[in-house]
Design an enzyme around this catalytic site. Structure first.
Site, PDB file in Angstrom:
ATOM      1  N   CYS A 113     -38.106 -35.044 -52.470  1.00 28.99           N
ATOM      2  CA  CYS A 113     -37.346 -35.560 -54.084  1.00 28.99           C
ATOM      3  C   CYS A 113     -37.309 -36.711 -54.416  1.00 28.99           C
ATOM      4  CB  CYS A 113     -35.328 -35.142 -53.020  1.00 28.99           C
ATOM      5  SG  CYS A 113     -35.103 -33.819 -53.034  1.00 28.99           S
ATOM      6  N   HIS A 249     -31.018 -38.686 -58.442  1.00 32.97           N
ATOM      7  CA  HIS A 249     -31.535 -37.687 -57.529  1.00 32.97           C
ATOM      8  C   HIS A 249     -30.322 -36.396 -57.781  1.00 32.97           C
ATOM      9  CE1 HIS A 249     -33.057 -34.381 -55.698  1.00 32.97           C
ATOM     10  NE2 HIS A 249     -32.969 -34.645 -54.093  1.00 32.97           N
ATOM     11  N   ASN A 279     -29.982 -28.676 -56.230  1.00 35.08           N
ATOM     12  CA  ASN A 279     -30.914 -29.480 -55.970  1.00 35.08           C
ATOM     13  C   ASN A 279     -32.381 -28.978 -56.712  1.00 35.08           C
ATOM     14  OD1 ASN A 279     -32.855 -31.422 -54.530  1.00 35.08           O
ATOM     15  ND2 ASN A 279     -31.989 -31.496 -53.212  1.00 35.08           N
TER      16      ASN A 279
HETATM   17  N1  ACO Z   1     -20.758 -21.919 -45.793  1.00 32.54           N
HETATM   18  C1  ACO Z   1     -19.795 -21.968 -45.795  1.00 32.54           C
HETATM   19  N2  ACO Z   1     -19.721 -23.067 -44.955  1.00 32.54           N
HETATM   20  C2  ACO Z   1     -20.554 -23.349 -44.356  1.00 32.54           C
HETATM   21  C3  ACO Z   1     -22.064 -23.373 -45.545  1.00 32.54           C
HETATM   22  C4  ACO Z   1     -22.091 -23.207 -46.572  1.00 32.54           C
HETATM   23  N3  ACO Z   1     -22.750 -22.893 -47.179  1.00 32.54           N
HETATM   24  N4  ACO Z   1     -22.912 -24.523 -45.176  1.00 32.54           N
HETATM   25  C5  ACO Z   1     -22.151 -25.017 -43.993  1.00 32.54           C
HETATM   26  N5  ACO Z   1     -21.185 -24.392 -43.157  1.00 32.54           N
HETATM   27  C6  ACO Z   1     -20.711 -25.397 -42.544  1.00 32.54           C
HETATM   28  C7  ACO Z   1     -20.350 -25.742 -41.098  1.00 32.54           C
HETATM   29  O1  ACO Z   1     -21.377 -24.023 -40.431  1.00 32.54           O
HETATM   30  C8  ACO Z   1     -20.064 -26.643 -40.718  1.00 32.54           C
HETATM   31  O2  ACO Z   1     -19.226 -25.543 -39.657  1.00 32.54           O
HETATM   32  P1  ACO Z   1     -18.504 -26.139 -37.764  1.00 32.54           P
HETATM   33  O3  ACO Z   1     -17.731 -27.044 -38.644  1.00 32.54           O
HETATM   34  O4  ACO Z   1     -17.858 -24.894 -37.941  1.00 32.54           O
HETATM   35  O5  ACO Z   1     -19.613 -26.361 -37.397  1.00 32.54           O
HETATM   36  C9  ACO Z   1     -19.167 -26.871 -41.738  1.00 32.54           C
HETATM   37  O6  ACO Z   1     -19.235 -26.416 -42.833  1.00 32.54           O
HETATM   38  C10 ACO Z   1     -19.359 -28.511 -42.455  1.00 32.54           C
HETATM   39  O7  ACO Z   1     -20.455 -28.720 -42.288  1.00 32.54           O
HETATM   40  P2  ACO Z   1     -21.843 -30.142 -42.302  1.00 32.54           P
HETATM   41  O8  ACO Z   1     -23.088 -30.129 -42.494  1.00 32.54           O
HETATM   42  O9  ACO Z   1     -20.858 -30.823 -41.786  1.00 32.54           O
HETATM   43  O10 ACO Z   1     -20.648 -30.075 -43.767  1.00 32.54           O
HETATM   44  P3  ACO Z   1     -20.759 -31.412 -45.144  1.00 32.54           P
HETATM   45  O11 ACO Z   1     -19.828 -31.633 -45.418  1.00 32.54           O
HETATM   46  O12 ACO Z   1     -21.941 -32.396 -44.153  1.00 32.54           O
HETATM   47  O13 ACO Z   1     -22.065 -30.740 -46.344  1.00 32.54           O
HETATM   48  C11 ACO Z   1     -24.569 -30.685 -46.808  1.00 32.54           C
HETATM   49  C12 ACO Z   1     -23.261 -29.944 -46.025  1.00 32.54           C
HETATM   50  C13 ACO Z   1     -23.595 -30.319 -47.994  1.00 32.54           C
HETATM   51  C14 ACO Z   1     -25.477 -29.949 -47.000  1.00 32.54           C
HETATM   52  C15 ACO Z   1     -24.255 -32.140 -46.876  1.00 32.54           C
HETATM   53  O14 ACO Z   1     -24.139 -33.181 -45.460  1.00 32.54           O
HETATM   54  C16 ACO Z   1     -24.992 -32.298 -47.839  1.00 32.54           C
HETATM   55  O15 ACO Z   1     -25.241 -32.672 -48.876  1.00 32.54           O
HETATM   56  N6  ACO Z   1     -25.940 -33.686 -47.450  1.00 32.54           N
HETATM   57  C17 ACO Z   1     -27.418 -34.372 -48.133  1.00 32.54           C
HETATM   58  C18 ACO Z   1     -28.117 -33.438 -48.292  1.00 32.54           C
HETATM   59  C19 ACO Z   1     -29.490 -34.254 -49.733  1.00 32.54           C
HETATM   60  O16 ACO Z   1     -28.819 -35.061 -49.883  1.00 32.54           O
HETATM   61  N7  ACO Z   1     -30.798 -33.777 -49.132  1.00 32.54           N
HETATM   62  C20 ACO Z   1     -32.023 -34.819 -49.536  1.00 32.54           C
HETATM   63  C21 ACO Z   1     -32.184 -34.792 -50.484  1.00 32.54           C
HETATM   64  S1  ACO Z   1     -32.871 -32.692 -50.080  1.00 32.54           S
HETATM   65  C22 ACO Z   1     -34.960 -32.951 -50.039  1.00 32.54           C
HETATM   66  O17 ACO Z   1     -35.622 -34.163 -49.721  1.00 32.54           O
HETATM   67  C23 ACO Z   1     -35.356 -31.520 -49.950  1.00 32.54           C
END
Ligand code: ACO
Length: 322
Positions: A113, A249, A279
């Site tokens: 990214c 980004h 993304n």
């Molecule tokens: N729909 C419903 N529930 C979901 C989904 C979904 N699509 N995905 C995950 N959940 C659930 C999980 O299973 C978890 O359930 P549990 O509590 O029963 O275990 C719950 O939601 C919370 O999951 P978290 O991972 O803690 O959710 P979070 O609030 O952290 O959001 C997210 C997840 C959106 C992925 C966030 O962490 C994020 O944006 N992370 C950074 C991504 C990023 O910036 N990446 C860098 C660039 S990408 C690259 O370089 C290729």
């Protein structure tokens, strides 16, 4: 003193759109969860026969047209991509052939990214040392090809698209500074764990997909982006009030809002496209830039801050006068 300046922008999004509601039929998720956790409403998905180079070509032609340059004026081509068409030649060489350009250097940069910021850093150096006069820099991705459509943790996040700029030699700035970093210690938090010379079995069984510990990535991303913003402002003896537009980004609106809050910038001065594009990895910054240039928000001489964070981990930023 030689500077480099953006003289054209362009972008392209595949026609096919995948909404959150449609995703509800594919994995156990809801439109409400995706919107509240990520801000994403929809993403574009390339057709099976549409490649990263196809998207790059359309974005590039738009940027070239806006700059008023001809293909043969271009003397450097860099594509930032995580999803090249083939192992080799580089997607930049494939694009060079499409544009009927011959002889100039053309290569890909892989910093996930942060790729576009890395490419901008390199092209800026080429121009400042007199090697290059007119560079075509592209971020182009077909991220949906490396997404596991059975993994709700990741498949809701990514989209396909391309953004391009023409960066030319200039007597006035231009790029004010670029900053790039990496730390491979974090590689396991965000990766595609299979490839050609490692875990090839994942490729053979069509399981070479993005794996991400989203929560951990989120925390590091917020801290690191805050740090790179400070580093960039300090290097230019500037403060937050000197920035007209934050063009970050586009991974998650919560990460973008945290950055805006740190900079004490109203969200109205932040270009946000993640809601419409998802993304798009290396394509996200040039795509967002083109959207805000074409809708008239970004104007000549505005000061822009472009921070990025991605797999590796890699991170970086560019500060520039548009
Ligand atoms: N729909 C419903 N529930 C979901 C989904 C979904 N699509 N995905 C995950 N959940 C659930 C999980 O299973 C978890 O359930 P549990 O509590 O029963 O275990 C719950 O939601 C919370 O999951 P978290 O991972 O803690 O959710 P979070 O609030 O952290 O959001 C997210 C997840 C959106 C992925 C966030 O962490 C994020 O944006 N992370 C950074 C991504 C990023 O910036 N990446 C860098 C660039 S990408 C690259 O370089 C290729």
């Amino acid at each position: 003193m030689i500077y480099s300046k953006i003289t054209g922008t362009g972008s392209y999004l595949p026609e096919q759109v995948l909404t959150n509601t449609e995703l509800e039929k594919i994995v156990d998720t809801t439109d409400e969860w995706i919107r509240s956790r990520t801000g994403i409403e929809k993403r574009h998905v390339a057709r099976d026969d549409e490649t990263t180079c196809d998207l790059a070509e359309k974005a590039s032609r738009a940027a070239i047209e806006m700059s008023g340059k001809k293909e043969n004026d271009i003397d450097l081509i860099i594509i930032a991509t995580t999803t090249p068409d083939v192992i080799f030649p580089s997607t930049a060489c494939l694009l060079q052939q499409r544009l009927n350009i011959h002889g100039c250097p053309a290569f890909d940069i892989q910093a996930v990214c942060t790729g576009f910021v890395y490419a901008l850093h390199v092209a800026n150096l080429f121009i400042k040392n007199g090697t290059t006069k007119c560079a075509l820099i592209v971020g182009s991705e077909t991220m949906t090809r490396i997404v596991d459509w059975e993994d709700r943790n990741t498949c809701v996040l990514f989209g396909d698209g391309a953004g391009a700029i023409i960066l030319e030699e200039s007597k006035t700035p231009g790029i004010l500074s670029t900053h790039i970093h990496a730390d491979g210690a974090y590689q396991k938090l965000l990766s595609v764990p299979g490839g050609i010379s490692s875990n090839y079995n994942l490729v053979k069984s069509n399981k070479a997909f993005i794996k991400m510990q989203g929560n951990e990535v989120f925390k590091v991303a917020v801290n690191t982006l805050g740090g790179i913003v400070d580093e960039t402002l300090q290097a230019n003896s500037m403060s937050n009030t000197d920035i007209d537009w934050l063009v970050p980004h586009q991974a998650n609106t919560r990460i973008i809002s945290a950055m805006a809050k740190k900079l004490d910038m109203p969200i109205s001065r932040v270009v946000v496209t993640v809601d419409q594009h998802g993304n798009t990895s290396a394509a996200s910054i040039p795509l967002a830039l083109d959207v805000a240039v074409k809708d008239g928000r970004i104007k000549e001489n505005d000061t822009l801050l472009l921070p990025a964070f991605g797999g590796g981990f890699t991170w970086g930023s560019a500060l520039l006068k548009y």
